[in-house]
Write a protein that holds these residues in place. Structure first.
Motif, PDB file in Angstrom:
ATOM      1  N   GLN A 137      24.230  40.291  17.246  1.00 24.98           N
ATOM      2  CA  GLN A 137      24.592  40.692  15.894  1.00 24.98           C
ATOM      3  C   GLN A 137      25.654  41.772  15.974  1.00 24.98           C
ATOM      4  O   GLN A 137      25.746  42.494  16.962  1.00 24.98           O
ATOM      5  CB  GLN A 137      23.324  41.228  15.199  1.00 24.98           C
ATOM      6  CG  GLN A 137      23.488  41.703  13.782  1.00 24.98           C
ATOM      7  CD  GLN A 137      22.258  42.430  13.319  1.00 24.98           C
ATOM      8  OE1 GLN A 137      22.295  43.634  13.031  1.00 24.98           O
ATOM      9  NE2 GLN A 137      21.125  41.745  13.242  1.00 24.98           N
ATOM     10  N   ILE A 138      26.484  41.859  14.942  1.00 21.71           N
ATOM     11  CA  ILE A 138      27.415  42.986  14.856  1.00 21.71           C
ATOM     12  C   ILE A 138      27.212  43.705  13.542  1.00 21.71           C
ATOM     13  O   ILE A 138      26.785  43.115  12.551  1.00 21.71           O
ATOM     14  CB  ILE A 138      28.899  42.564  14.992  1.00 21.71           C
ATOM     15  CG1 ILE A 138      29.321  41.683  13.814  1.00 21.71           C
ATOM     16  CG2 ILE A 138      29.151  41.883  16.318  1.00 21.71           C
ATOM     17  CD1 ILE A 138      30.809  41.428  13.781  1.00 21.71           C
ATOM     18  N   LYS A 139      27.519  44.993  13.546  1.00 18.00           N
ATOM     19  CA  LYS A 139      27.603  45.771  12.334  1.00 18.00           C
ATOM     20  C   LYS A 139      29.033  46.278  12.249  1.00 18.00           C
ATOM     21  O   LYS A 139      29.485  47.037  13.109  1.00 18.00           O
ATOM     22  CB  LYS A 139      26.615  46.945  12.355  1.00 18.00           C
ATOM     23  CG  LYS A 139      25.170  46.518  12.140  1.00 18.00           C
ATOM     24  CD  LYS A 139      24.266  47.708  11.951  1.00 18.00           C
ATOM     25  CE  LYS A 139      22.853  47.288  11.593  1.00 18.00           C
ATOM     26  NZ  LYS A 139      21.983  48.470  11.351  1.00 18.00           N
ATOM     27  N   ARG A 140      29.717  45.842  11.218  1.00 16.73           N
ATOM     28  CA  ARG A 140      31.114  46.210  11.068  1.00 16.73           C
ATOM     29  C   ARG A 140      31.241  47.690  10.757  1.00 16.73           C
ATOM     30  O   ARG A 140      30.544  48.235   9.890  1.00 16.73           O
ATOM     31  CB  ARG A 140      31.736  45.380   9.941  1.00 16.73           C
ATOM     32  CG  ARG A 140      33.178  45.678   9.638  1.00 16.73           C
ATOM     33  CD  ARG A 140      34.117  45.250  10.791  1.00 16.73           C
ATOM     34  NE  ARG A 140      34.279  43.809  10.816  1.00 16.73           N
ATOM     35  CZ  ARG A 140      34.007  43.051  11.868  1.00 16.73           C
ATOM     36  NH1 ARG A 140      33.542  43.610  12.975  1.00 16.73           N
ATOM     37  NH2 ARG A 140      34.213  41.760  11.847  1.00 16.73           N
TER      38      ARG A 140
ATOM     39  N   LYS B 135      35.488  43.864  16.346  1.00 15.15           N
ATOM     40  CA  LYS B 135      36.545  44.865  16.256  1.00 15.15           C
ATOM     41  C   LYS B 135      36.127  46.178  16.902  1.00 15.15           C
ATOM     42  O   LYS B 135      34.944  46.453  17.088  1.00 15.15           O
ATOM     43  CB  LYS B 135      36.902  45.111  14.785  1.00 15.15           C
ATOM     44  CG  LYS B 135      37.422  43.881  14.058  1.00 15.15           C
ATOM     45  CD  LYS B 135      37.747  44.197  12.608  1.00 15.15           C
ATOM     46  CE  LYS B 135      38.249  42.962  11.870  1.00 15.15           C
ATOM     47  NZ  LYS B 135      38.554  43.262  10.446  1.00 15.15           N
ATOM     48  N   GLU B 136      37.140  46.980  17.236  1.00 13.21           N
ATOM     49  CA  GLU B 136      36.866  48.290  17.813  1.00 13.21           C
ATOM     50  C   GLU B 136      35.999  49.113  16.865  1.00 13.21           C
ATOM     51  O   GLU B 136      36.177  49.090  15.649  1.00 13.21           O
ATOM     52  CB  GLU B 136      38.176  49.029  18.104  1.00 13.21           C
ATOM     53  CG  GLU B 136      37.969  50.320  18.878  1.00 13.21           C
ATOM     54  CD  GLU B 136      39.248  50.874  19.455  1.00 13.21           C
ATOM     55  OE1 GLU B 136      39.165  51.599  20.451  1.00 13.21           O
ATOM     56  OE2 GLU B 136      40.333  50.549  18.921  1.00 13.21           O
ATOM     57  N   ASN B 137      35.034  49.813  17.442  1.00 11.73           N
ATOM     58  CA  ASN B 137      34.077  50.674  16.742  1.00 11.73           C
ATOM     59  C   ASN B 137      32.942  49.914  16.059  1.00 11.73           C
ATOM     60  O   ASN B 137      32.046  50.541  15.482  1.00 11.73           O
ATOM     61  CB  ASN B 137      34.768  51.597  15.735  1.00 11.73           C
ATOM     62  CG  ASN B 137      35.685  52.594  16.401  1.00 11.73           C
ATOM     63  OD1 ASN B 137      35.371  53.124  17.466  1.00 11.73           O
ATOM     64  ND2 ASN B 137      36.839  52.845  15.794  1.00 11.73           N
ATOM     65  N   ASP B 138      32.961  48.583  16.106  1.00 10.69           N
ATOM     66  CA  ASP B 138      31.789  47.838  15.643  1.00 10.69           C
ATOM     67  C   ASP B 138      30.593  48.187  16.522  1.00 10.69           C
ATOM     68  O   ASP B 138      30.745  48.501  17.706  1.00 10.69           O
ATOM     69  CB  ASP B 138      32.018  46.326  15.743  1.00 10.69           C
ATOM     70  CG  ASP B 138      32.902  45.786  14.632  1.00 10.69           C
ATOM     71  OD1 ASP B 138      33.160  46.516  13.663  1.00 10.69           O
ATOM     72  OD2 ASP B 138      33.329  44.623  14.739  1.00 10.69           O
ATOM     73  N   LEU B 139      29.404  48.108  15.942  1.00 13.70           N
ATOM     74  CA  LEU B 139      28.176  48.182  16.729  1.00 13.70           C
ATOM     75  C   LEU B 139      27.718  46.764  17.017  1.00 13.70           C
ATOM     76  O   LEU B 139      27.647  45.937  16.105  1.00 13.70           O
ATOM     77  CB  LEU B 139      27.074  48.917  15.963  1.00 13.70           C
ATOM     78  CG  LEU B 139      27.102  50.443  15.922  1.00 13.70           C
ATOM     79  CD1 LEU B 139      25.924  50.955  15.097  1.00 13.70           C
ATOM     80  CD2 LEU B 139      27.068  51.042  17.313  1.00 13.70           C
ATOM     81  N   VAL B 140      27.435  46.471  18.279  1.00 11.77           N
ATOM     82  CA  VAL B 140      26.904  45.160  18.626  1.00 11.77           C
ATOM     83  C   VAL B 140      25.452  45.314  19.071  1.00 11.77           C
ATOM     84  O   VAL B 140      25.117  46.198  19.858  1.00 11.77           O
ATOM     85  CB  VAL B 140      27.729  44.461  19.738  1.00 11.77           C
ATOM     86  CG1 VAL B 140      29.106  44.095  19.218  1.00 11.77           C
ATOM     87  CG2 VAL B 140      27.860  45.317  20.987  1.00 11.77           C
ATOM     88  N   LEU B 141      24.597  44.470  18.498  1.00 11.39           N
ATOM     89  CA  LEU B 141      23.196  44.446  18.904  1.00 11.39           C
ATOM     90  C   LEU B 141      23.079  43.537  20.117  1.00 11.39           C
ATOM     91  O   LEU B 141      23.460  42.366  20.058  1.00 11.39           O
ATOM     92  CB  LEU B 141      22.326  43.918  17.770  1.00 11.39           C
ATOM     93  CG  LEU B 141      20.834  43.763  18.077  1.00 11.39           C
ATOM     94  CD1 LEU B 141      20.179  45.122  18.331  1.00 11.39           C
ATOM     95  CD2 LEU B 141      20.128  43.025  16.956  1.00 11.39           C
ATOM     96  N   VAL B 142      22.566  44.074  21.206  1.00 12.52           N
ATOM     97  CA  VAL B 142      22.507  43.345  22.471  1.00 12.52           C
ATOM     98  C   VAL B 142      21.048  43.139  22.881  1.00 12.52           C
ATOM     99  O   VAL B 142      20.268  44.099  22.942  1.00 12.52           O
ATOM    100  CB  VAL B 142      23.243  44.115  23.587  1.00 12.52           C
ATOM    101  CG1 VAL B 142      23.183  43.341  24.907  1.00 12.52           C
ATOM    102  CG2 VAL B 142      24.692  44.366  23.190  1.00 12.52           C
ATOM    103  N   LYS B 143      20.677  41.898  23.119  1.00 17.99           N
ATOM    104  CA  LYS B 143      19.364  41.594  23.690  1.00 17.99           C
ATOM    105  C   LYS B 143      19.493  41.716  25.199  1.00 17.99           C
ATOM    106  O   LYS B 143      20.252  40.978  25.833  1.00 17.99           O
ATOM    107  CB  LYS B 143      18.921  40.183  23.304  1.00 17.99           C
ATOM    108  CG  LYS B 143      17.563  39.802  23.862  1.00 17.99           C
ATOM    109  CD  LYS B 143      17.193  38.365  23.479  1.00 17.99           C
ATOM    110  CE  LYS B 143      15.863  37.955  24.060  1.00 17.99           C
ATOM    111  NZ  LYS B 143      15.533  36.538  23.749  1.00 17.99           N
ATOM    112  N   CYS B 144      18.764  42.627  25.792  1.00 21.86           N
ATOM    113  CA  CYS B 144      18.909  42.909  27.217  1.00 21.86           C
ATOM    114  C   CYS B 144      18.252  41.799  28.042  1.00 21.86           C
ATOM    115  O   CYS B 144      17.043  41.569  27.944  1.00 21.86           O
ATOM    116  CB  CYS B 144      18.276  44.254  27.555  1.00 21.86           C
ATOM    117  SG  CYS B 144      19.021  45.645  26.674  1.00 21.86           S
ATOM    118  N   GLN B 145      19.046  41.121  28.841  1.00 16.40           N
ATOM    119  CA  GLN B 145      18.544  40.088  29.745  1.00 16.40           C
ATOM    120  C   GLN B 145      19.594  39.857  30.818  1.00 16.40           C
ATOM    121  O   GLN B 145      20.771  40.182  30.641  1.00 16.40           O
ATOM    122  CB  GLN B 145      18.261  38.792  28.982  1.00 16.40           C
ATOM    123  CG  GLN B 145      19.447  38.218  28.228  1.00 16.40           C
ATOM    124  CD  GLN B 145      19.068  37.003  27.400  1.00 16.40           C
ATOM    125  OE1 GLN B 145      18.279  37.085  26.480  1.00 16.40           O
ATOM    126  NE2 GLN B 145      19.661  35.856  27.749  1.00 16.40           N
TER     127      GLN B 145
END
Length: 212
Positions: free
Chosen positions: A207-210, A137-147
């Motif tokens: 991962q997401i943080k709502r 959803k909008e404004n969620d934080l998504v954890l991104v593994k950079c690759q």
């Protein structure tokens, strides 16, 4: 009283400790602990939430509400109750609208250490738009593994023409790359043959943080 304050109050009561005793354990002033528990103060530093959670024997996710059930794609991993690692938040990635994937650090958030792989780079990005709704959803934080690569079918942050960051499901074929949304209101975008060179994988969503 907010839900977070209510959870802090319940966690403190669970310890059986007085505010004075809890202040000595956490290093947080008694007056601040009381304000957090009553909801008088809503802006609480992450470090203090962690300290209260540790002293009370609960997870930070419990206090923040992040442990509530969230429907997520299969390549997104839920958090566990282990030690924390600080991860930078870098600008915003679009999910449905165009937005430059700015690499300026705008803040920090935390994940548990067993959610990441040592030696790999990770960032948080803030979601804009609703093309991945309802899973992201909008404004969620998504954890991104950079690759710079992603398996076909993975949810990834994709850079288009070196400027637009979008969160999409990436589907590969020998002759095309297709970027798919979860929200059916957004049609797939297909890049064929020479156009495939316009696409660069920034990283995969882990991962997401709502948003609270």
């Amino acid at each position: 009283m907010s839900e977070r304050s209510d959870r802090i109050l319940k966690a403190i009561k669970k310890t059986g400790l007085s505010y004075n005793e809890l202040a000595k354990i956490t290093g947080i002033p008694k007056s601040a602990l009381q304000r957090y528990a009553t909801g008088e103060t809503e802006k609480i530093p992450v470090e203090r939430i962690e300290a209260i959670a540790k002293a009370a024997g609960v997870s930070t996710q419990y206090i923040t509400g992040w442990e509530d059930n969230v429907s997520v794609p299969s390549n997104i991993i839920p958090v566990d109750d282990i030690s924390f690692v600080k991860i930078p938040i870098v600008g915003k990635a679009a999910a449905g609208i165009q937005c430059f994937a700015d690499m300026d650090i705008t803040g920090f958030d935390y994940v548990f250490s067993n959610d990441i792989t040592n030696g790999e780079n990770y960032v948080f990005l803030t979601v804009m738009g609703d093309s991945m709704y309802p899973d992201i959803k909008e404004n969620d934080l998504v954890l991104v593994k950079c690759q710079n690569s992603a398996d076909s079918g993975a949810i990834a942050v994709v850079i288009i023409d070196n400027e637009d960051g979008v969160i999409k499901r990436v589907v590969y074929d020998r002759n095309f790359i297709e970027l798919q949304s979860i929200n059916p209101m957004y049609p797939p975008r297909r890049f064929e043959k020479k156009e495939m060179s316009r696409i660069r994988i920034f990283g995969i969503v882990k991962q997401i943080k709502r948003a609270l």
